[in-house]
Structure formats: C-alpha cells, structure tokens
Design an enzyme around this catalytic site. Structure first.
Site, PDB file in Angstrom:
ATOM      1  CB  CYS A  14      -1.114   0.085   1.195  1.00  0.00           C
ATOM      2  SG  CYS A  14      -1.500  -1.405   1.379  1.00  0.00           S
ATOM      3  CG  HIS A  23      -2.700   3.325   2.742  1.00  0.00           C
ATOM      4  ND1 HIS A  23      -3.435   3.448   1.534  1.00  0.00           N
ATOM      5  CD2 HIS A  23      -2.749   2.252   3.725  1.00  0.00           C
ATOM      6  CE1 HIS A  23      -4.048   2.070   1.938  1.00  0.00           C
ATOM      7  NE2 HIS A  23      -3.406   1.688   2.604  1.00  0.00           N
ATOM      8  CG  ASN A  50      -6.365  -0.171   1.718  1.00  0.00           C
ATOM      9  OD1 ASN A  50      -6.175   0.134   0.795  1.00  0.00           O
ATOM     10  ND2 ASN A  50      -6.180  -0.839   3.265  1.00  0.00           N
TER      11      ASN A  50
HETATM   12  N1  COA Z   1     -19.012  -7.458  10.515  1.00  0.00           N
HETATM   13  C1  COA Z   1     -18.640  -7.981  11.959  1.00  0.00           C
HETATM   14  N2  COA Z   1     -18.018  -8.308  12.437  1.00  0.00           N
HETATM   15  C2  COA Z   1     -16.929  -8.280  12.829  1.00  0.00           C
HETATM   16  C3  COA Z   1     -16.435  -8.163  11.159  1.00  0.00           C
HETATM   17  C4  COA Z   1     -17.197  -7.380  10.343  1.00  0.00           C
HETATM   18  N3  COA Z   1     -17.181  -7.673   8.874  1.00  0.00           N
HETATM   19  N4  COA Z   1     -15.135  -8.236  10.898  1.00  0.00           N
HETATM   20  C5  COA Z   1     -14.787  -8.444  12.192  1.00  0.00           C
HETATM   21  N5  COA Z   1     -15.885  -8.727  13.070  1.00  0.00           N
HETATM   22  C6  COA Z   1     -16.326  -8.833  14.198  1.00  0.00           C
HETATM   23  C7  COA Z   1     -14.846  -9.951  15.081  1.00  0.00           C
HETATM   24  O1  COA Z   1     -15.348 -11.124  14.870  1.00  0.00           O
HETATM   25  C8  COA Z   1     -14.467  -9.610  16.493  1.00  0.00           C
HETATM   26  O2  COA Z   1     -15.339  -9.982  16.897  1.00  0.00           O
HETATM   27  P1  COA Z   1     -15.522 -11.023  18.427  1.00  0.00           P
HETATM   28  O3  COA Z   1     -15.760  -9.840  19.293  1.00  0.00           O
HETATM   29  O4  COA Z   1     -16.862 -11.347  18.408  1.00  0.00           O
HETATM   30  O5  COA Z   1     -14.380 -12.207  17.966  1.00  0.00           O
HETATM   31  C9  COA Z   1     -14.822  -7.906  16.281  1.00  0.00           C
HETATM   32  O6  COA Z   1     -15.773  -8.103  14.908  1.00  0.00           O
HETATM   33  C10 COA Z   1     -13.983  -7.717  16.738  1.00  0.00           C
HETATM   34  O7  COA Z   1     -13.234  -7.289  15.936  1.00  0.00           O
HETATM   35  P2  COA Z   1     -11.290  -6.616  16.002  1.00  0.00           P
HETATM   36  O8  COA Z   1     -11.107  -7.440  14.685  1.00  0.00           O
HETATM   37  O9  COA Z   1     -11.068  -6.756  17.039  1.00  0.00           O
HETATM   38  O10 COA Z   1     -11.619  -5.216  15.640  1.00  0.00           O
HETATM   39  P3  COA Z   1     -11.319  -4.353  15.154  1.00  0.00           P
HETATM   40  O11 COA Z   1     -11.983  -2.959  16.040  1.00  0.00           O
HETATM   41  O12 COA Z   1     -10.041  -3.955  15.200  1.00  0.00           O
HETATM   42  O13 COA Z   1     -11.612  -3.409  13.572  1.00  0.00           O
HETATM   43  C11 COA Z   1     -10.266  -3.260  11.175  1.00  0.00           C
HETATM   44  C12 COA Z   1     -10.833  -4.426  12.723  1.00  0.00           C
HETATM   45  C13 COA Z   1      -9.567  -4.409  10.420  1.00  0.00           C
HETATM   46  C14 COA Z   1     -11.353  -2.723  10.927  1.00  0.00           C
HETATM   47  C15 COA Z   1      -9.377  -2.873  11.782  1.00  0.00           C
HETATM   48  O14 COA Z   1      -8.347  -3.645  12.943  1.00  0.00           O
HETATM   49  C16 COA Z   1      -8.153  -2.276  11.512  1.00  0.00           C
HETATM   50  O15 COA Z   1      -8.430  -1.699  10.227  1.00  0.00           O
HETATM   51  N6  COA Z   1      -6.751  -2.490  11.390  1.00  0.00           N
HETATM   52  C17 COA Z   1      -6.185  -1.613  10.061  1.00  0.00           C
HETATM   53  C18 COA Z   1      -6.394  -2.384   9.091  1.00  0.00           C
HETATM   54  C19 COA Z   1      -5.315  -2.352   8.209  1.00  0.00           C
HETATM   55  O16 COA Z   1      -5.778  -0.792   7.786  1.00  0.00           O
HETATM   56  N7  COA Z   1      -5.479  -2.647   7.021  1.00  0.00           N
HETATM   57  C20 COA Z   1      -4.797  -1.674   5.875  1.00  0.00           C
HETATM   58  C21 COA Z   1      -3.633  -2.322   5.730  1.00  0.00           C
HETATM   59  S1  COA Z   1      -2.604  -1.515   4.003  1.00  0.00           S
END
Ligand code: COA
Length: 322
Positions: free
Chosen positions: A110, A245, A275
């Site tokens: 990215c 980004h 993204n």
């Molecule tokens: N819809 C509903 N629930 C979802 C879901 C979705 N699309 N994706 C994950 N969940 C659930 C998980 O299973 C978890 O459930 P649980 O508590 O029962 O286990 C819960 O939501 C929380 O998941 P978690 O991974 O802790 O959420 P988060 O607050 O960390 O958010 C991201 C997830 C991916 C949005 C966040 O971590 C993020 O943005 N990370 C950076 C990613 C990024 O920038 N990537 C690009 C790199 S270039």
C-alpha cells in the site's frame, strides 16, 4: 529532491458495492463497517482489466498535465497483483498506451506510490529519465477471500497516475520497513506444479492481523510525519493538506488528533473507495487536484503504510498552476 508533479488522473471500476451488498455475502452490517472503518462503499472490477483502468488513469494524468504521451520516457507501475505474473503490469499498460519506453513494476504494497516517488526523484535527478509516468493500479478484489468478513469489507479496486518531471517540489521523503511484521499482512503465491517443491503452499488470499497492523499504521503515520516535519523545520500547522493512505477512518483520526489539525486538512476518498492499496494515495491526490483545492505553493504531507510492513512519508510543495 528533484521532482514535480505535472498532472494526475484516476480511474475506478463501474461497479459499486455497498456495505448493504456485503451483508448478502458475509455476516456483517453497514453499522459495523462504518463505525470500525468509515467505509460506505467500494468499487470492484467486473469486466474491466487492471490494464484498462491503469491506461485510463494514465491518459487522464497526461491530459491534466497538457502533455503528449510520447514525452514519457519511463513507465512505472505500483501494484501488488497485476493482470499477469509476467510481464509486469507497467508493460501491459504501456502496450495499451502504445508507448515504447522502459516499463517495470514496484511492489511496496500500500505504500507503493511513496516508494515510487522516492525512486523517481533519484532517477530524475541523475537525468536518466526526463518524464516518468507513475501508475498505481490495484485489484484487491482478486486478493481478498470473499467469505472472510474481516478483510473483504475493507478493500476496493482502482487506479491512479501522476506524470512527473524534474523540479523542486519534493521537500523530503522517508521510507521505512519493519520486515519482522511480514506475516501480519500476507498473501501467498502459488507453488505451481513442480514435482520437486517441498513444504506447504500458503493461501493466496489476503490474511491480516488487523489490530497489529492498526498499531503499526498509527505509529508509521504519526511518528513518521512528525519526524519528517521536524527534520525540515515545518510545524504541523504549516501543512495545507495531509494525504494519508485511505485504510481506516480511525487511523486517519488518530493521526489528525495527535497532530492537532482540523478535519478539512485530511481529505477522504475512503468512504466511497475503501482501501485501494497503493492506488489510494494518488486517487486522493487526483480528487484534490480536480476539486481545485490544491493551490500553487501549498504544502502537502503524504503518508502510506502496508504489507512488509513498510511505510513512507513525503513532504511536497504543490507546483502546478490551477
Ligand atoms: N462485520 C462484523 N463483525 C466483524 C467484521 C465484520 N466485517 N469483521 C470482524 N468482525 C468481528 C470480529 O470477528 C470480532 O468479533 P468477536 O469479538 O466476536 O471475536 C469483532 O468484530 C472485533 O474484531 P476486531 O478485529 O477486534 O475489530 P477491530 O476493532 O480491530 O477492527 C479492523 C478491525 C480490521 C477494522 C481494524 O483492526 C483495522 O482497521 N486494522 C488496520 C487494518 C488496515 O489498516 N489494513 C490495511 C493495511 S494497508
């Protein structure tokens, strides 16, 4: 730092996929996606190839620059997954544009656009090339597992381009890599059918440890930008636009609040595009350029992060007439 941006362009697939559409594929909701990421919809490829999107973005950048395509003497493409393993995506786009100069790809995930700017600044300084067409073209829909709700809701497809030549626009640029984070954001490559290959093949779908990547993203954006600004004697208030980004609204907000800056300095395309990996920064740059919000002399701070884990920050003075 020898570089100026002559023009920008972008091209998105026709198909819009809303959060509501995704609820019919995986167990998710518009509310979860919007509150956790800020994304409302993304564009996804149907019949368009990445080559077509990249070429469209490139032609738009040339037109924006008022430049003839024959003036380009290098085509670079940033991508994590082109239309083919080989030849490179840059070669495919070059053929579509009917150009005949050197062309090759850069894969810095990215952060690819910032890495490309770094390389171009060096090339242009030496005089090895006079006009470089940088195209970022990404097909994240081909990398995602559409049954995995934790990743497929985050990404979109798209392409964007910038035409560069020698100039004094780039104030500074920094790249960093933290290779021990390589497993946190990963997509495997197929082993093929070699009868000699040992070991298990890794899934070709994108795997992400969201929380660890989130921490890296905030650190890379905030500390990266602070260090770059400080090194150049620029205060956060002196920056006119922060182009970050477009991965997650919460990451953008973390950076914005820590740098104590108003919302209008942090433009967004995330809500409509998701993204789009290395395309996200130049798509954002193009939307800002075309909206008329970029004025000659304004300071732009850029930051991008991604698999590697890698990150890049850049400080540019916009050097294009309205
Ligand atoms: N819809 C509903 N629930 C979802 C879901 C979705 N699309 N994706 C994950 N969940 C659930 C998980 O299973 C978890 O459930 P649980 O508590 O029962 O286990 C819960 O939501 C929380 O998941 P978690 O991974 O802790 O959420 P988060 O607050 O960390 O958010 C991201 C997830 C991916 C949005 C966040 O971590 C993020 O943005 N990370 C950076 C990613 C990024 O920038 N990537 C690009 C790199 S270039």
């Amino acid at each position: 730092m020898s570089l100026r941006i002559l023009g920008t362009g972008s091209a998105l697939p026709e198909k819009r996929v809303t959060n509501e559409d995704l609820t019919r594929l995986v167990d998710t909701s518009d509310e979860w996606i919007v509150t956790r990421t800020g994304i409302r919809e993304r564009r996804v490829q149907t019949s368009e190839s990445l080559t077509e999107l990249g070429a469209k973005a490139a032609l738009a950048a040339l037109e924006n620059a008022g430049a003839e395509k024959e003036s380009v003497d290098l085509v670079l493409c940033t991508t994590v997954r082109g239309d083919a393993v080989t030849p490179g995506q840059a070669c495919l786009i070059e053929k579509q544009l009917d150009l005949h100069c050197p062309a090759f790809d850069i894969n810095a995930a990215c952060a690819g656009f910032v890495f490309a700017l770094h390389l171009c600044a060096a090339y242009l300084a030496t005089g090895a090339f006079r006009r470089i067409l940088v195209i970022s073209a990404e097909s994240m829909s081909s990398l995602c597992d559409w049954t995995d709700r934790s990743t497929c809701v985050l990404f979109g497809d798209g392409a964007a381009a910038a035409l560069l030549e020698k100039g004094d626009s780039l104030v500074d640029i920094q790249l960093l890599c933290q290779p021990d984070g390589g497993e946190l954001l990963y997509a495997g490559a197929p082993h093929g059918n070699s009868p000699f290959r040992l070991g298990e093949e890794k899934s070709p779908f994108l795997y992400m440890n969201g929380q660890e990547v989130y921490k890296f993203a905030v650190h890379a954006s905030v500390d990266g930008l602070r260090a770059l600004l400080e090194k150049n004697g620029v205060s956060p208030d002196q920056v006119d636009h922060y182009l970050l980004h477009q991965a997650n609204y919460r990451i953008l907000e973390a950076a914005r609040t820590r740098l104590r800056q108003p919302r209008e300095k942090f433009p967004l395309t995330l809500d409509g595009c998701g993204n789009t990996s290395s395309s996200s920064l130049p798509i954002l740059l193009d939307s800002l350029n075309r909206s008329g919000k970029l004025k000659k002399g304004q300071l732009l701070a850029m930051s991008a992060f991604g698999a590697g884990l890698s990150a890049g920050t850049a400080l540019l003075r916009w050097d294009k007439e309205d």
